[in-house]
Design an enzyme around this catalytic site. Structure first.
Site, PDB file in Angstrom:
ATOM      1  N   GLY A   1       6.569  -4.653  39.346  1.00 30.44           N
ATOM      2  CA  GLY A   1       6.496  -6.186  38.401  1.00 30.44           C
ATOM      3  C   GLY A   1       4.737  -6.399  38.727  1.00 30.44           C
ATOM      4  O   GLY A   1       3.820  -5.462  38.649  1.00 30.44           O
ATOM      5  N   LYS A   2       4.767  -7.412  36.952  1.00 26.99           N
ATOM      6  CA  LYS A   2       2.706  -7.376  37.238  1.00 26.99           C
ATOM      7  C   LYS A   2       2.456  -8.702  35.976  1.00 26.99           C
ATOM      8  O   LYS A   2       3.703  -8.517  34.927  1.00 26.99           O
ATOM      9  CB  LYS A   2       2.340  -6.492  36.687  1.00 26.99           C
ATOM     10  CG  LYS A   2       0.880  -6.155  36.948  1.00 26.99           C
ATOM     11  CD  LYS A   2       0.410  -5.721  37.745  1.00 26.99           C
ATOM     12  CE  LYS A   2      -1.121  -5.209  38.573  1.00 26.99           C
ATOM     13  NZ  LYS A   2      -1.137  -4.597  39.455  1.00 26.99           N
TER      14      LYS A   2
END
Ligand code: NAD
Length: 429
Positions: free
Chosen positions: A118-119
């Protein structure tokens, strides 16, 4: 005011050959060519599972209002909750978050930790925010993405422009709404609210561990190995000091203003760190002062670019004289520079392995939060050491078996793990 820039992938590929998304896609294709994986699985991995885009209204200290754009990209969670940083930077875009979330999928997989990629972030210049504005922005952003994060779903961490305090505010905002204290919703918190000892130094420490193992692999003696580190920040300083402690000869370090060089070796613990005194490396007494370009050209055994992305490019990589490059920063070597280094026979140990100590200790923090039991610094160091050695051994096995670069070997390990998990779980419905 915030601006939202969402480029389409093709336009981006033409204008910026080393954007995070382009690099992530290229690396997936390269790794796929080396692994026997169902093409349908690769097709699924080309796309993020979800990208959340939110508006984050902020009441400024002067009473005016600005609306910023925030994102959370979730690439793949076949092996566990999404994991990755939240950055506050004016150039945060949807595509950048997607590319970096893909990167996190591979980083978690190569380390064999049960997380996906994720980011996220907010397109804002954090230097233009007061402390109280930063707190309000963080709390509102936490609320806007609350439905898609959580200890079992997606666990953010600090990144550019955010820090342990930001994570504490995020955790508090999330917990207030959930009606209970939920420390495991983010990692990188201060230890007093569920953070892990040793988290801050862990990416630099893993760079040092991997450098030590690579030096051993090439049959060099660590005590006779010379090292240059570009970027004496969190990653660079911790890597340099650990290597110095273990007997390596750290001859040069730099910050944004330039480098100091002592062919007989620096006393790294005496050089002011970025945290103690930002950008003060040049104030330290040393026989020679160099530029940030010159540090990359030193005739050393190991070069550790640990400052920024795209430090080694097609324009300067021919001047690199090191025998080994260990990536401390994320993406410090452009695709073109990487190919030139390969041609020149200079091995590059990739970021997704070398600096993965950060996400690994984040995983330890998450375990401590879930179990409500804090580990000692000694235990964190021991567990990090064994996790890094195990990942190094897995990558080394592929490196030797397939006769590929260290980067390809790391991606092969990561992609195989993710792809096998996907095939085993199948596609529903
Ligand atoms: P930092 O801000 O603590 O330190 C960065 C250092 O690089 C400073 O010494 C700064 O003066 C120097 N620098 C900045 N711009 C430069 C330039 N153009 N040329 C030369 N030096 C320059 O940052 P950090 O946390 O150590 O991160 C460094 C890199 O490592 C980034 O790519 C980051 O994404 C990556 N990284 C950080 C972590 C982490 O948890 N801190 C984890 C994994 C990867």
């Amino acid at each position: 005011m915030a601006t939202t820039t969402t480029t389409d992938a093709t336009a981006e590929e033409e204008s910026d050959a080393d954007s995070a998304l382009v690099t992530a896609r290229r690396q997936l294709e390269r790794a796929a060519a080396h692994v026997e994986v169902d093409e349908n699985v690769i097709e699924r991995l080309r796309h993020p599972t979800r990208v959340e885009r939110v508006s984050v209204p902020l009441k400024r200290d002067d009473g005016s209002l600005d609306v910023f754009t925030g994102y959370r990209a979730q690439h793949d969670d076949v092996r566990g909750p999404y994991k990755g940083g939240l950055r506050y930077h004016p150039e945060v875009t949807e595509d950048e978050c997607i590319g970096l979330s893909m990167w996190m999928t591979w980083k978690c997989a190569v380390m064999d930790i049960p997380f996906g990629g994720g980011k996220g972030g907010v397109a804002v210049d954090p230097k233009g925010l007061s402390e109280t504005e930063k707190e309000r922005l963080t709390r509102r952003f936490a609320e806007e993405i609350r439905d898609v994060v959580g200890p079992k779903q997606d666990v953010p961490a600090p990144d550019m422009g955010t820090d342990a305090q930001t994570m504490a505010w995020f955790m508090d905002a999330y917990s207030m709404q959930e009606g209970e204290t939920v420390p495991g919703v983010v990692t990188g918190k201060p230890p007093v609210v569920g953070g892990s000892y040793g988290r801050e130094e862990s990416p630099g420490r893993s760079v040092a561990i991997v450098t030590r193992e690579a030096v051993d692999y090439y049959d060099w003696d660590l005590s006779e190995t010379t090292v240059a580190v570009q970027g004496f920040g969190s990653v660079g300083a911790n890597a340099a000091c650990a290597l110095d402690d273990w007997g390596a000869n750290v001859v040069a370090v730099s910050d944004v203003n330039g480098a100091i060089y002592d062919p007989d070796g620096l006393d790294t613990r005496a050089v002011p760190t970025h945290e103690e005194e930002p950008e003060a490396v040049m104030s330290h007494d040393a026989p020679q002062k160099l530029s940030n370009e010159e540090i990359l050209e030193l005739d050393v055994d190991v070069l550790i670019p640990a400052a920024v992305g795209n430090a080694l490019t097609a324009d300067n990589v021919d001047d690199v004289r090191a025998d080994l490059v260990v990536e401390g920063a994320n993406g410090p070597t452009t695709f073109a520079a990487d190919a030139i280094l390969e041609e020149r026979g200079i091995p590059v140990v990739p970021d997704i392995l070398a600096n993965a100590g950060g996400v690994t200790v984040s995983y330890f923090e998450w375990l401590q939060d879930i179990n409500r039991r804090q580990w000692s610094l000694e235990r964190v160091h021991d567990e990090l050491e064994s996790q890094m050695l195990s990942a190094w051994a897995d990558v080394r096995e592929e490196f030797e078996a397939r006769d590929v670069t260290w980067r390809d070997a790391a991606y092969v390990v990561a992609l195989r793990r993710v792809a096998e998990a996907k095939s085993t779980r199948g596609l529903w419905p």
